[in-house]
Design a protein around this motif. Structure first.
Motif, PDB file in Angstrom:
ATOM      1  N   LEU A  96       1.005  -1.544   0.278  1.00  0.00           N
ATOM      2  CA  LEU A  96       0.285  -0.562   0.208  1.00  0.00           C
ATOM      3  C   LEU A  96       0.822   1.434   0.074  1.00  0.00           C
ATOM      4  O   LEU A  96       0.670   2.262  -1.039  1.00  0.00           O
ATOM      5  N   TYR A  97       1.742   0.915   0.655  1.00  0.00           N
ATOM      6  CA  TYR A  97       2.860   1.836   1.219  1.00  0.00           C
ATOM      7  C   TYR A  97       3.488   3.102  -0.636  1.00  0.00           C
ATOM      8  O   TYR A  97       3.408   3.404  -0.757  1.00  0.00           O
ATOM      9  N   ARG A  98       3.508   1.305  -1.084  1.00  0.00           N
ATOM     10  CA  ARG A  98       4.718   1.090  -3.225  1.00  0.00           C
ATOM     11  C   ARG A  98       3.574   2.025  -3.521  1.00  0.00           C
ATOM     12  O   ARG A  98       3.337   3.055  -4.246  1.00  0.00           O
ATOM     13  N   PRO A 101       1.895   6.738  -1.562  1.00  0.00           N
ATOM     14  CA  PRO A 101       2.443   6.748  -0.774  1.00  0.00           C
ATOM     15  C   PRO A 101       2.464   8.094  -0.080  1.00  0.00           C
ATOM     16  O   PRO A 101       2.181   8.212   1.634  1.00  0.00           O
ATOM     17  N   ASN A 102       2.061   9.189  -0.868  1.00  0.00           N
ATOM     18  CA  ASN A 102       1.051   9.887   0.311  1.00  0.00           C
ATOM     19  C   ASN A 102       0.106  10.149   1.391  1.00  0.00           C
ATOM     20  O   ASN A 102       0.672  10.203   2.934  1.00  0.00           O
ATOM     21  N   GLU A 103      -1.091   8.865   0.426  1.00  0.00           N
ATOM     22  CA  GLU A 103      -1.829   8.478   1.642  1.00  0.00           C
ATOM     23  C   GLU A 103      -1.334   8.042   3.110  1.00  0.00           C
ATOM     24  O   GLU A 103      -2.009   8.239   3.887  1.00  0.00           O
ATOM     25  N   ILE A 104       0.035   7.087   2.517  1.00  0.00           N
ATOM     26  CA  ILE A 104       0.241   6.292   4.070  1.00  0.00           C
ATOM     27  C   ILE A 104       0.991   6.986   4.951  1.00  0.00           C
ATOM     28  O   ILE A 104       0.966   6.886   5.880  1.00  0.00           O
ATOM     29  N   GLN A 105       1.736   7.802   4.234  1.00  0.00           N
ATOM     30  CA  GLN A 105       2.633   8.341   4.820  1.00  0.00           C
ATOM     31  C   GLN A 105       1.769   9.867   5.720  1.00  0.00           C
ATOM     32  O   GLN A 105       2.266   9.967   7.057  1.00  0.00           O
ATOM     33  N   PHE A 106       0.725  10.581   5.053  1.00  0.00           N
ATOM     34  CA  PHE A 106      -0.479  11.050   5.950  1.00  0.00           C
ATOM     35  C   PHE A 106      -0.517  10.232   7.316  1.00  0.00           C
ATOM     36  O   PHE A 106      -0.820  11.135   8.562  1.00  0.00           O
ATOM     37  N   ALA A 107      -1.660   9.353   6.943  1.00  0.00           N
ATOM     38  CA  ALA A 107      -1.401   8.177   8.261  1.00  0.00           C
ATOM     39  C   ALA A 107      -0.665   7.774   9.050  1.00  0.00           C
ATOM     40  O   ALA A 107      -1.139   8.068  10.029  1.00  0.00           O
ATOM     41  N   LEU A 108       0.425   8.017   8.726  1.00  0.00           N
ATOM     42  CA  LEU A 108       1.465   7.558   9.478  1.00  0.00           C
ATOM     43  C   LEU A 108       1.312   8.764  10.570  1.00  0.00           C
ATOM     44  O   LEU A 108       1.452   8.672  11.913  1.00  0.00           O
TER      45      LEU A 108
END
Length: 190
Positions: A96-98, A101-108
């Motif tokens: 999912l991160y790959r 990336p924007n969505e997962i980075q934001f969520a983290l």
């Protein structure tokens, strides 16, 4: 997460723009004015769709967490050992991160201030807890306080992703990093 931002028109543009800005600069460094300007809309137009910046961030975060939890539930439904499920969750998370990336980075980066605002049923740690509890009951996972296991497991899995944008030049190539994290999870629960 294919359909995360299916909104047409201004609402879709506002969501996409706010996500990009939040992921790049961090929630606190972005203002409603920044979002409106980057989206090419007036602040009044933005307020027609959202109460403010927190409302936008919560909408995005909830959509991401809901989809993530849905995918973890699919992993949990597999007929497999708990450790294998936990390794599969790492694989799903890194894939999912790959892809997003924007969505997962934001969520983290946003989980610390948005976590308490999302409904319990979309929180992924309940699925992880269930998998670990089942593993301890079957003897696949050493007995330990389940929330300590969750903390250690999610730290091993998520911290490299949170740091990846800043240290990608010194961390292993992404697929190697994913394989090393999966290996670490197997060692952790053996």
């Amino acid at each position: 997460m294919e359909n995360l931002f299916v909104h047409e028109g201004k609402k879709g543009v506002i969501l996409k723009t706010s996500l990009e800005l939040f992921a790049a600069k961090g929630y606190n460094a972005v203002s409603v004015r920044d979002i409106a300007k980057a989206a090419g809309v007036s602040e009044a137009a933005l307020y027609k769709h959202f109460k403010g910046k927190e409302d936008m961030a919560l909408y995005i975060f909830s959509a991401i967490i809901s989809e993530y939890t849905r995918q973890l539930a699919q992993v949990d439904a597999r007929d497999d050992k708990s450790v294998n499920k936990l390794c599969k969750i790492v694989e799903v998370t890194y894939d999912l991160y790959r892809k997003y990336p924007n969505e997962i980075q934001f969520a983290l980066l946003s989980q610390y201030f948005l976590w308490d605002m999302v409904p319990e049923e979309i929180k992924p740690h309940f699925i992880i807890r269930k998998i670990i509890d089942e593993g301890m009951k079957r003897g696949d996972i050493p007995i330990q306080d389940v929330y300590l296991w969750i903390t250690i497991y999610t730290g091993i899995m998520l911290q490299p992703l949170a740091q990846y944008p800043y240290f990608h030049d010194v961390l292993p190539e992404f697929d190697i990093l994913k394989a090393k994290i999966i290996s670490s999870v197997r060692k952790l629960f053996s």
